[in-house]
Design a protein around this motif. Sequence first.
Motif, mmCIF file in Angstrom:
data_model
loop_
_atom_site.group_PDB
_atom_site.id
_atom_site.type_symbol
_atom_site.label_atom_id
_atom_site.label_comp_id
_atom_site.label_asym_id
_atom_site.label_seq_id
_atom_site.Cartn_x
_atom_site.Cartn_y
_atom_site.Cartn_z
ATOM 1 N N ALA A 141 -32.742 -12.738 65.161
ATOM 2 C CA ALA A 141 -32.019 -13.473 64.146
ATOM 3 C C ALA A 141 -32.183 -14.998 64.250
ATOM 4 O O ALA A 141 -32.101 -15.683 63.164
ATOM 5 N N GLN A 142 -32.384 -15.517 65.351
ATOM 6 C CA GLN A 142 -32.923 -17.181 65.627
ATOM 7 C C GLN A 142 -34.373 -17.314 64.906
ATOM 8 O O GLN A 142 -34.338 -18.555 64.293
ATOM 9 N N HIS B 218 -36.813 -19.134 57.760
ATOM 10 C CA HIS B 218 -36.135 -19.548 56.536
ATOM 11 C C HIS B 218 -36.425 -21.072 56.454
ATOM 12 O O HIS B 218 -36.320 -21.572 55.127
ATOM 13 N N GLU C 109 -35.653 -15.586 62.438
ATOM 14 C CA GLU C 109 -35.208 -15.444 61.018
ATOM 15 C C GLU C 109 -34.966 -16.691 60.601
ATOM 16 O O GLU C 109 -35.346 -17.228 59.570
ATOM 17 N N THR C 110 -33.727 -17.405 61.256
ATOM 18 C CA THR C 110 -33.323 -18.511 60.575
ATOM 19 C C THR C 110 -34.540 -19.776 60.581
ATOM 20 O O THR C 110 -34.513 -20.471 59.671
ATOM 21 N N TYR D 35 -42.505 -10.276 65.329
ATOM 22 C CA TYR D 35 -41.370 -10.155 66.525
ATOM 23 C C TYR D 35 -41.691 -9.075 67.320
ATOM 24 O O TYR D 35 -41.842 -9.228 68.676
ATOM 25 N N GLU E 145 -40.363 -9.235 61.208
ATOM 26 C CA GLU E 145 -40.110 -8.060 62.056
ATOM 27 C C GLU E 145 -41.282 -7.673 62.871
ATOM 28 O O GLU E 145 -41.141 -7.287 64.351
#
Length: 187
Positions: A160-161, A167, A163-164, A122, A119
């Motif tokens: 969210a993208q 991961h 974060e994906t 970003y 976060e």
Amino acid sequence: MKRLIVFASGSGTNFEALAAHFAHSQLAEIVAVVCDQPQAAVLARAARWQIPVIMAEYGHTSKAAVEQAVIAQLPPADLLVLAGYMRIIGKTLLAAFPNRIINLHPALLPSFPGRTGIEDAYAYGVRVTGVTVHYVDAGIDSGQIIAQEPVRIAPGEPLAQVETAIHEVEHRLLPQTIDTLIKEGAI
């Protein structure tokens, strides 16, 4: 074969990636999971892999006392792997496993240390973030860097993208880094 203990606090996706990777490995095996959250999803994942769990029960006890209790329950291990463990490791564990604790961090250290690395990167607006594997020391995400891999952020890309993508890199980089440490004789 090297013996690994994974420390996790949450969903356990990094644990799952490690368990799948080392299930057929001749290099290492996961011998226990340490968790500090009694409702964490990692507990069910560990049960599915039939890997014993040790609970780190903080409550009203000092960090040193909790770590000493955990150490007393640990099977012999060559490396402790923090994979989403949301606690700062104290002097007791550091002394018991000198230079044998590594951490997975979702940013390119030394930038954006701490629990909100994704976060923070970003929000700052960086175009390149990434994943770091590093040795744990007494600081917060300040130990010697072992491996890093960048992740690019496209303009306007949703968090969210990002974060994906982070991961996905974590799930690959952490097992590869452990394999490299073993092959190079670092553990």
